[in-house]
Design a protein around this motif. Sequence first.
Motif, PDB file in Angstrom:
ATOM      1  N   GLN A 234       0.822  -1.214   0.000  1.00 24.34           N
ATOM      2  CA  GLN A 234       0.000   0.000   0.000  1.00 24.34           C
ATOM      3  C   GLN A 234       0.857   1.267   0.000  1.00 24.34           C
ATOM      4  N   LEU A 235       2.048   1.189   0.586  1.00 28.38           N
ATOM      5  CA  LEU A 235       2.984   2.314   0.535  1.00 28.38           C
ATOM      6  C   LEU A 235       3.349   2.628  -0.909  1.00 28.38           C
ATOM      7  N   TYR A 236       3.729   1.604  -1.675  1.00 29.84           N
ATOM      8  CA  TYR A 236       4.112   1.804  -3.066  1.00 29.84           C
ATOM      9  C   TYR A 236       2.926   2.275  -3.911  1.00 29.84           C
ATOM     10  N   ALA A 237       1.745   1.724  -3.626  1.00 28.96           N
ATOM     11  CA  ALA A 237       0.561   2.123  -4.388  1.00 28.96           C
ATOM     12  C   ALA A 237       0.216   3.590  -4.137  1.00 28.96           C
ATOM     13  N   THR A 238       0.420   4.053  -2.901  1.00 34.15           N
ATOM     14  CA  THR A 238       0.140   5.455  -2.575  1.00 34.15           C
ATOM     15  C   THR A 238       1.106   6.381  -3.295  1.00 34.15           C
ATOM     16  N   ALA A 239       2.387   6.033  -3.302  1.00 38.38           N
ATOM     17  CA  ALA A 239       3.373   6.847  -4.018  1.00 38.38           C
ATOM     18  C   ALA A 239       3.016   6.937  -5.500  1.00 38.38           C
ATOM     19  N   ARG A 240       2.621   5.821  -6.081  1.00 38.34           N
ATOM     20  CA  ARG A 240       2.228   5.816  -7.502  1.00 38.34           C
ATOM     21  C   ARG A 240       1.034   6.738  -7.737  1.00 38.34           C
ATOM     22  N   GLU A 241       0.075   6.712  -6.818  1.00 44.75           N
ATOM     23  CA  GLU A 241      -1.102   7.571  -6.936  1.00 44.75           C
ATOM     24  C   GLU A 241      -0.712   9.047  -6.886  1.00 44.75           C
ATOM     25  N   TRP A 242       0.176   9.416  -5.959  1.00 43.89           N
ATOM     26  CA  TRP A 242       0.603  10.814  -5.849  1.00 43.89           C
ATOM     27  C   TRP A 242       1.343  11.277  -7.094  1.00 43.89           C
ATOM     28  N   VAL A 243       2.203  10.408  -7.613  1.00 44.49           N
ATOM     29  CA  VAL A 243       2.966  10.773  -8.815  1.00 44.49           C
ATOM     30  C   VAL A 243       2.026  10.956 -10.000  1.00 44.49           C
ATOM     31  N   ARG A 244       1.043  10.090 -10.126  1.00 41.99           N
ATOM     32  CA  ARG A 244       0.120  10.208 -11.260  1.00 41.99           C
ATOM     33  C   ARG A 244      -0.752  11.451 -11.161  1.00 41.99           C
ATOM     34  N   GLU A 245      -0.987  11.950  -9.942  1.00 39.88           N
ATOM     35  CA  GLU A 245      -1.700  13.216  -9.792  1.00 39.88           C
ATOM     36  C   GLU A 245      -0.864  14.369 -10.357  1.00 39.88           C
ATOM     37  N   ILE A 246       0.447  14.312 -10.135  1.00 38.23           N
ATOM     38  CA  ILE A 246       1.342  15.377 -10.597  1.00 38.23           C
ATOM     39  C   ILE A 246       1.611  15.276 -12.095  1.00 38.23           C
ATOM     40  N   LYS A 247       1.687  14.042 -12.602  1.00 37.88           N
ATOM     41  CA  LYS A 247       1.927  13.766 -14.024  1.00 37.88           C
ATOM     42  C   LYS A 247       3.266  14.334 -14.515  1.00 37.88           C
ATOM     43  N   PRO A 248       4.370  13.969 -13.857  1.00 39.46           N
ATOM     44  CA  PRO A 248       5.664  14.468 -14.325  1.00 39.46           C
ATOM     45  C   PRO A 248       6.140  13.717 -15.571  1.00 39.46           C
ATOM     46  N   ASN A 249       6.933  14.381 -16.374  1.00 38.27           N
ATOM     47  CA  ASN A 249       7.561  13.698 -17.509  1.00 38.27           C
ATOM     48  C   ASN A 249       8.717  12.816 -17.032  1.00 38.27           C
ATOM     49  N   HIS A 250       9.370  13.279 -15.956  1.00 40.83           N
ATOM     50  CA  HIS A 250      10.545  12.569 -15.459  1.00 40.83           C
ATOM     51  C   HIS A 250      10.621  12.741 -13.948  1.00 40.83           C
ATOM     52  N   MET A 251      11.170  11.757 -13.241  1.00 46.21           N
ATOM     53  CA  MET A 251      11.357  11.862 -11.802  1.00 46.21           C
ATOM     54  C   MET A 251      12.595  11.075 -11.384  1.00 46.21           C
ATOM     55  N   TRP A 252      13.124  11.424 -10.219  1.00 50.05           N
ATOM     56  CA  TRP A 252      14.207  10.666  -9.597  1.00 50.05           C
ATOM     57  C   TRP A 252      13.637   9.854  -8.444  1.00 50.05           C
ATOM     58  N   ASP A 253      14.197   8.661  -8.252  1.00 49.93           N
ATOM     59  CA  ASP A 253      13.944   7.854  -7.057  1.00 49.93           C
ATOM     60  C   ASP A 253      15.295   7.645  -6.387  1.00 49.93           C
TER      61      ASP A 253
END
Length: 390
Positions: A234-253
């Motif tokens: 659920q931690l990973y799923a939440t991070a994915r949800e937040w990123v998809r709200e922002i809709k970045p072209n690129h990100m760092w992990d």
Amino acid sequence: MHCEHFIQKRCSSCHHCMTDYAEQVERKDQQLKIQFSSWAHLDTDKGNDNESSSITWLKPVASADSAFRNKAKMVVSGAAHQPILGLPATQGKEALSLVDCPLYPKPMQEILIYLQDWIRRAGIPPYNVAKKKGELKFLLLTQAQKPEQYMLRFVLRSTQALPRIENNLAELQARFPNIQVISANIQPVHMARLEGDEEIFLTEKQSITETFNDVPLVIRPKSFFQTNPQVAEQLYATAREWVREIKPNHMWDLFCGVGGFALHCASPDTSVTGIEIEPEAIASAQYSANQMGLTNLSFAALDSAQYSQGQEQAPQVVLVNPPRRGLGKALTDRLEALAPPYIIYSSCNPDTMKEDIQGMSHYRLERMKWFDMFPHTDHVEAMGLLVRKS
């Protein structure tokens, strides 16, 4: 959670296990809100900016109250004729076998109970810290639940006991064929160090795979992996949800480990660069990306702070998941200078997380959610969304 070891005062690791679990979650929730909300209020009082410093608190993710842990780290003590897997003897207390610890699922308990007797039959002498004699220091058992597989590691002082392990492996593998990876780690130093540099594989297979949200994650001997799989999913799923709200072209992990966040957040519209200092973890992350057919991920075995120093600009989102010590001043200063619009910060230590965020004065903490990765303790996994102030 009912634990006879705690009731009889033999083990106190889960010091809140006698408290109703719903009450534990409520206490943690209130403590975390006080810790961060009081700081946000003080930040507003200082007049650092004209933007609101209020934090949106999302509903926490609770855990099962028992049988949730996927990794057992057992100190091996006692004698060759009576080995004990669990806690070593301390002043005033005898060594304690924890093979039936209720933190572990029943299948793991069954393996640990069997191994304690298997070590005796194999004649593998436990390491005696006081006498600096013996061979077997630790036993590490890791479970992947989807599909059910296990990785077993023997941490030895030297290779002297290897023949005894190898001569008895057939019996062990016949009894538990889902123990897919078995290795010996050589740790010759007389100190409180869990593992050494040398890993000797005793099986052809060298990794097991866990699946979270249809994302395969490879577990190798020295790779960091979350210990509560249901909550980690659920931690990973939440991070994915937040990123998809922002809709970045690129990100760092940054501090990407085996790629849990990167593999979840990558999409046809979002490429991800994952940075992790442990080469073994990077190899696992790249393997998972290949298995998923993802071509817009890149991984590198580098120190996260050094990587950031070599970059002239940051992407729209930077996700960080540092160890307990936090990001450190060098990295927080660099993130301040690179000025990504969003930072997603996941941490197993809210104290250092708060210090790091306070060190990035151009960001406000907009959103917080926490995950009870460690029931019956005071520890939590917290994740916050930081937004660059306008």
